[in-house]
Design an enzyme around this catalytic site. Structure first.
Site, PDB file in Angstrom:
ATOM      1  N   TYR A   1      16.662  29.746   6.664  1.00  0.00           N
ATOM      2  CA  TYR A   1      15.839  30.415   7.223  1.00  0.00           C
ATOM      3  C   TYR A   1      15.559  30.540   8.694  1.00  0.00           C
ATOM      4  CZ  TYR A   1      13.505  30.241   2.565  1.00  0.00           C
ATOM      5  OH  TYR A   1      13.510  30.359   1.209  1.00  0.00           O
TER       6      TYR A   1
ATOM      7  N   LYS B   1       0.750  -1.295   0.088  1.00  0.00           N
ATOM      8  CA  LYS B   1       0.017  -0.014  -0.005  1.00  0.00           C
ATOM      9  C   LYS B   1       0.803   1.275   0.123  1.00  0.00           C
ATOM     10  CE  LYS B   1      -0.579  -0.499   4.799  1.00  0.00           C
ATOM     11  NZ  LYS B   1      -0.976   0.810   5.961  1.00  0.00           N
TER      12      LYS B   1
END
Ligand SMILES: Cc1ncc(COP(=O)(O)O)c(C=O)c1O
Length: 358
Positions: free
Chosen positions: A254, A34
């Site tokens: 950042y 999956k």
């Protein structure tokens, strides 16, 4: 073009599937593919296992149809069953095996006019309290399905909540509850995910359901003799695209989360959260540059991240950076990102090309 890629070793996945089966030679095993085979590519993984897998496991019918369209002919289990009654026609047409976990699904099945029976796995909630019939209604549901004649195989399944915690007895309680509720009911049983397969022999039953371990990732936080035989299937690789020298007290990236505390060499790597690398990665998250262990410093940006090259004098633009693989396991990286290996591999985005080797 960016050098970023995920290298997936299909041979390692076959090795890991065989390792799962070797834990319980009398059992069959559903290879759980999956979520795009936990980020490794569902079709390619299923094709690589097609000659030997007893069945494949997916979360929903879309994932099952993708495999059928690619020519996969093995049984495919819908681990959560159907989401609406109108999926039953597809279940029948593609001969999918489905979990039946709730009264709604049961009533859709009982009302549907099958032209041929399909395989069903009635799920018991043995303690996870997510999907499954509760112990009081389970036998009645089983008998209703049995009497309907709509199930070709009618199996019994459950799922563990804490099987990765080998010193916790919740799994033993779940196994006991499952055995107790299912006592005397005919048909095969399936309980074990990867930690159940590797760590709980009492849970092996007729069908194992290994997922994570197929990709060579241990489901346990601690070393484990059987899990240690797994071969990691994915290597996430990129390269340095810039190198700079900074003095003391300079912020990197950042927000200036990391500030140099000495003169430092900083490398910029082509890979960021836009590729699925977790933005939560803390300063100190391990990375390999030219095979040498170093650390991430500064906040991860969308397309780039920064690493400490201070002790790697030779490192230069174009050099290889490995985020995880054989030498640096996802299990080592995940704790620095407040997550688990499952999420690291599953979250890679389509920006990361996957290169397969046999
Ligand atoms: C019902 C079911 N079985 C098996 C698995 C495979 O679990 P794991 O990846 O821990 O082996 C999953 C995955 O979550 C699942 O939902």
């Amino acid at each position: 073009m960016r050098a970023l890629r995920a290298e997936v070793d299909l041979n390692a996945i076959r090795h890991n599937y065989r390792l799962a089966k070797a834990q319980s030679p009398q059992s069959k095993a559903v290879a759980v593919v999956k979520a795009n085979a936990y980020g490794h590519g569902a079709v390619r993984v299923a094709q690589a296992l097609a000659a030997e897998a007893d069945a494949f496991g997916v979360a929903c019918i879309e994932e099952a149809l993708e495999l059928r369209q690619a020519g996969i002919s093995q049984p495919i289990w819908l681990l959560e069953g159907i989401f609406a009654a109108d999926e039953l026609a597809l279940v029948e047409q593609h001969q999918l095996s489905m979990a039946v976990h709730c009264p709604e699904q049961l009533s859709w099945i009982l009302a549907y006019d099958f032209s041929q029976p399909v395989d069903m796995w009635l799920k018991l909630d043995s303690g996870m309290h997510r999907l499954g019939f509760d112990p009081h209604s389970y036998r009645q549901a089983f008998q209703a399905l049995q009497a309907s004649g709509k199930a070709r195989v009618l199996g019994k399944m459950t799922h563990f909540a804490r099987a990765d915690e080998l010193d916790h007895d919740y799994t033993r309680k779940q196994i006991e509850r499952f055995m107790q509720v299912c006592e005397g009911l005919p048909g095969p049983v399936s309980l074990a995910n990867s930690p159940g397969t590797l760590g709980w022999p009492a849970a092996h039953g007729d069908w194992l359901r290994p997922g994570l371990m197929l990709y060579g990732i241990s489901p346990f936080e601690v070393a484990h003799p059987r899990a240690d035989q797994l071969k990691p299937a994915m290597r996430l690789v990129s390269e340095l695209i810039a190198v700079r020298e900074l003095g003391v007290g300079e912020p990197v990236g950042y927000g200036g989360r990391f500030v140099t505390d000495k003169p430092m060499r900083i490398g910029v790597v082509a890979l960021g959260y836009g590729d699925g690398y977790p933005r939560q990665a803390k300063d100190g998250t391990p990375v390999l540059v030219n095979g040498c262990l170093t650390r991430l410093v500064g906040r991860v940006s969308m397309d780039m991240l920064t690493v400490d090259l201070t002790d790697l004098n030779e490192a230069k633009v174009g050099d290889e950076v490995v985020l995880w693989g054989e030498q640096l396991r996802t299990n080592q990286v995940a704790p620095y990102c407040d997550t688990i290996p499952y999420e690291l591999v599953t979250k890679l985005t389509r920006r990361v090309p996957v290169h397969y080797s046999e």
